[in-house]
Design an enzyme around this catalytic site. Structure first.
Site, mmCIF file in Angstrom:
data_model
loop_
_atom_site.group_PDB
_atom_site.id
_atom_site.type_symbol
_atom_site.label_atom_id
_atom_site.label_comp_id
_atom_site.label_asym_id
_atom_site.label_seq_id
_atom_site.Cartn_x
_atom_site.Cartn_y
_atom_site.Cartn_z
ATOM 1 N N LYS A 89 7.639 -4.340 -4.011
ATOM 2 C CA LYS A 89 8.252 -5.584 -3.538
ATOM 3 C C LYS A 89 9.128 -6.233 -4.608
ATOM 4 O O LYS A 89 10.065 -6.952 -4.287
ATOM 5 C CB LYS A 89 7.173 -6.584 -3.150
ATOM 6 C CG LYS A 89 6.147 -6.058 -2.193
ATOM 7 C CD LYS A 89 6.696 -5.884 -0.816
ATOM 8 C CE LYS A 89 5.646 -5.265 0.074
ATOM 9 N NZ LYS A 89 5.967 -5.276 1.472
HETATM 10 C C1 LIG Z 1 1.696 -1.198 -1.807
HETATM 11 C C2 LIG Z 1 2.333 -1.205 -0.462
HETATM 12 N N1 LIG Z 1 2.602 -0.034 0.121
HETATM 13 C C3 LIG Z 1 3.171 0.019 1.328
HETATM 14 C C4 LIG Z 1 3.479 -1.124 2.052
HETATM 15 C C5 LIG Z 1 4.128 -0.990 3.386
HETATM 16 O O1 LIG Z 1 5.491 -1.310 3.311
HETATM 17 P P1 LIG Z 1 6.253 -1.847 4.603
HETATM 18 O O2 LIG Z 1 5.538 -3.077 5.012
HETATM 19 O O3 LIG Z 1 7.637 -2.098 4.166
HETATM 20 O O4 LIG Z 1 6.134 -0.785 5.628
HETATM 21 C C6 LIG Z 1 3.194 -2.368 1.485
HETATM 22 C C7 LIG Z 1 3.486 -3.653 2.153
HETATM 23 O O5 LIG Z 1 4.434 -3.915 2.726
HETATM 24 C C8 LIG Z 1 2.650 -2.411 0.181
HETATM 25 O O6 LIG Z 1 2.421 -3.574 -0.418
HETATM 26 N N1 LIG Z 2 2.426 -5.228 2.777
HETATM 27 C C1 LIG Z 2 3.109 -6.464 2.769
HETATM 28 C C2 LIG Z 2 3.113 -7.118 4.110
HETATM 29 C C3 LIG Z 2 4.351 -7.944 4.298
HETATM 30 O O1 LIG Z 2 5.423 -7.076 4.330
HETATM 31 P P1 LIG Z 2 6.942 -7.478 4.178
HETATM 32 O O2 LIG Z 2 7.564 -6.264 3.595
HETATM 33 O O3 LIG Z 2 7.415 -7.790 5.526
HETATM 34 O O4 LIG Z 2 7.055 -8.647 3.265
HETATM 35 C C4 LIG Z 2 2.549 -7.323 1.656
HETATM 36 O O5 LIG Z 2 2.154 -6.785 0.670
HETATM 37 O O6 LIG Z 2 2.497 -8.509 1.773
#
Ligand SMILES: Cc1ncc(COP(=O)(O)O)c(C=O)c1O
Ligand SMILES: N[C@@H](CCOP(=O)(O)O)C(=O)O
Length: 470
Positions: free
Chosen positions: A112
């Site tokens: 993120k």
């Molecule tokens: C460590 C981790 N892996 C995978 C994901 C999944 O990613 P996305 O929500 O973009 O599918 C998340 C949260 O979004 C995450 O925090």
């Molecule tokens: N896995 C995410 C959930 C929120 O996902 P986002 O990519 O829409 O912000 C988290 O870690 O909060």
């Protein structure tokens, strides 16, 4: 570049307004009016370039003329200067034609940071240009919240409230959100799961009076700018492995579908991606959807990969919009069915379009632990449980791996020390910058899963609502 809502009933916006809006006013998600395409020669020219140079080339077409090239470049350079690896998102080989792209060298040790470090700078720039304040509310299953708090803390133009599911994030994730001592940061432990947090956030966006009163903005991947920043690393990984002369596949640990949707956009932009593999834990709504064409929410189960304990994957709506040839009426119909009955069925043509691009595999808890143990013993490499879901999915989907497979390494193993130690016998250590995390005092508020209570809390902490001058 202009942005349209997947539900077709919100104003068409430029990049900066879409950035500040987050969710569209009709409840839909913003997408660009068309996909910009990079030429074969342009993609080939990324070889040997630094991360920020590739980022600038990939991101600029989405920004258009809304931000001058010099400040945009400066923001991109600054966003990635603090990452703990010179390559920003390095590739590590862990098997035959199998790679992990480490996206966790930012300040909060998860992918993120890659988007959030840039998003905070873009928002600050856009707000200052408009002499405005915003109140950011975010929903998190652990990582988005910590990355957002780190990126936005102390910013004069914004107050930020993060909703996380009480008791359902790892201790490291919780402490990263609750130990930041900045007056504009507020961590809320919501009595519910991540889907409840996300539903309350969307309800706030859809409560237009409240939204306008507090100048509501979003940092979840419902915000288009999050996706834009995540497209870049697909290019750097693929080019490092021979693109555009050679195809590459990606296995993406998936929850809210933002990260893998960024891969889909990279493909639309001309990157030769062979397959996009959706990797889910036992919260497998997307794997079931790919297998059956029916999107059906079920109860969320707690797992060792808590950031993926999600049922309603927001960004799937963006994919459906393309799969339905951008017919917003169809998206309104499907989302209406979802709201009413918790499910919808994808029509044959759209389902085929989705199947032509995506595969999906699911990993259960035993498989995740087995994967962490095996990769540690065979390759001497420690996976976090989310990345392990991606590796297991890659093994299942492409056992012989004709083309290179890149698993997105979405988090550092030290964010989930208990699960990693159980599976490998090794306790991963936090990097020096976070070494005293367990000693820092925590500050958070526990609130019920109640829109009125949550809105009152946000209003109380919103300087925009109180009419403070920007
Ligand atoms: C460590 C981790 N892996 C995978 C994901 C999944 O990613 P996305 O929500 O973009 O599918 C998340 C949260 O979004 C995450 O925090
Ligand atoms: N896995 C995410 C959930 C929120 O996902 P986002 O990519 O829409 O912000 C988290 O870690 O909060």
């Amino acid at each position: 570049m202009h942005y349209v809502s997947t539900r077709g009933e919100a104003p068409v916006l430029g990049f900066c307004d879409a950035l500040l809006a987050g969710l569209a006013r009709d409840g839909g998600l913003y997408v660009p009016q068309h996909w910009p395409v990079l030429s074969h020669a342009q993609i080939a020219s990324f070889a040997g370039k630094s991360y920020w140079q590739v980022a600038e080339a990939v991101i600029a077409p989405f920004v258009g003329d809304e931000i001058e090239p010099a400040p945009l470049r400066h923001m991109i350079q600054e966003a990635y200067a603090g990452f703990g690896h010179p390559a920003v998102v390095p590739l590590v080989q862990i098997g035959d034609n199998l790679f992990v792209q480490e996206l966790f060298h930012g300040p909060t040790l998860a992918f993120k940071d890659v988007a959030m470090q840039l998003l905070a700078r873009l928002m600050d720039h856009a707000l200052k240009a408009r002499n405005k304040r915003a109140t950011i509310v975010g929903a998190t299953s652990g990582d988005t919240g910590s990355a957002a708090i780190e990126a936005f803390r102390g910013l004069e133009q914004v107050d930020i409230v993060i909703l996380y599911p009480h008791g359902r994030v790892s201790e490291v994730q919780r402490r990263q959100m609750t130990t930041v001592d900045a007056p504009n940061v507020h961590a809320v432990a919501l009595e519910g799961n991540f889907d409840d947090c996300q539903a309350q956030l969307k309800a706030m966006f859809n409560h237009l009076e409240f939204r306008d009163e507090i100048g509501l903005s979003g940092v979840n991947s419902i915000n288009w700018a999050r996706i834009v920043a995540q497209i870049v690393y697909y290019f750097t990984a693929a080019v490092a492995l021979g693109a555009p002369h050679r195809k590459v596949s990606f296995s993406v640990p998936t929850g809210n579908f933002g990260d893998i949707f960024a891969g889909y956009v990279a493909k639309r932009m001309g990157l030769p991606i062979e397959r996009l593999l959706i990797a889910t834990n036992v919260n497998d709504i997307l794997a079931r959807t790919i297998a059956t064409g029916v999107y059906e929410a079920r109860g969320v189960k707690e797992t060792s990969s808590p950031s993926m304990d999600i049922q309603v994957s927001s960004n799937f709506e963006r994919l459906l919009f393309d799969a339905y040839r951008r017919d917003a009426g169809q998206i309104r119909r499907l989302m209406g069915n979802l709201a009413q009955s918790g499910a919808f069925e994808i029509d044959e043509g759209a389902y085929e379009a989705i199947r032509s691009e995506f595969d999906a595999e699911r990993a259960d808890e035993k498989e995740v632990a087995k994967t962490i143990g095996m990769i540690w013993r065979n390759a001497g490499y420690l996976l976090d449980p989310h990345t392990a879901v991606g590796v297991m999915a890659a093994w299942k989907a492409e056992p012989d791996r004709r083309v290179p497979m890149v698993v997105l390494g979405t988090a550092h193993p030290a964010k989930f020390p208990a699960a990693v130690k159980d599976a490998s016998g090794i306790e991963p250590k936090l990097p020096d910058a976070l070494a005293d995390l367990y000693e820092r005092p925590e500050r958070f508020t526990v609130l019920p899963n109640d829109l009125g209570v949550l809105e009152a809390f946000v209003r109380k902490h919103s300087r925009a609502a109180q009419g403070a001058a920007a």
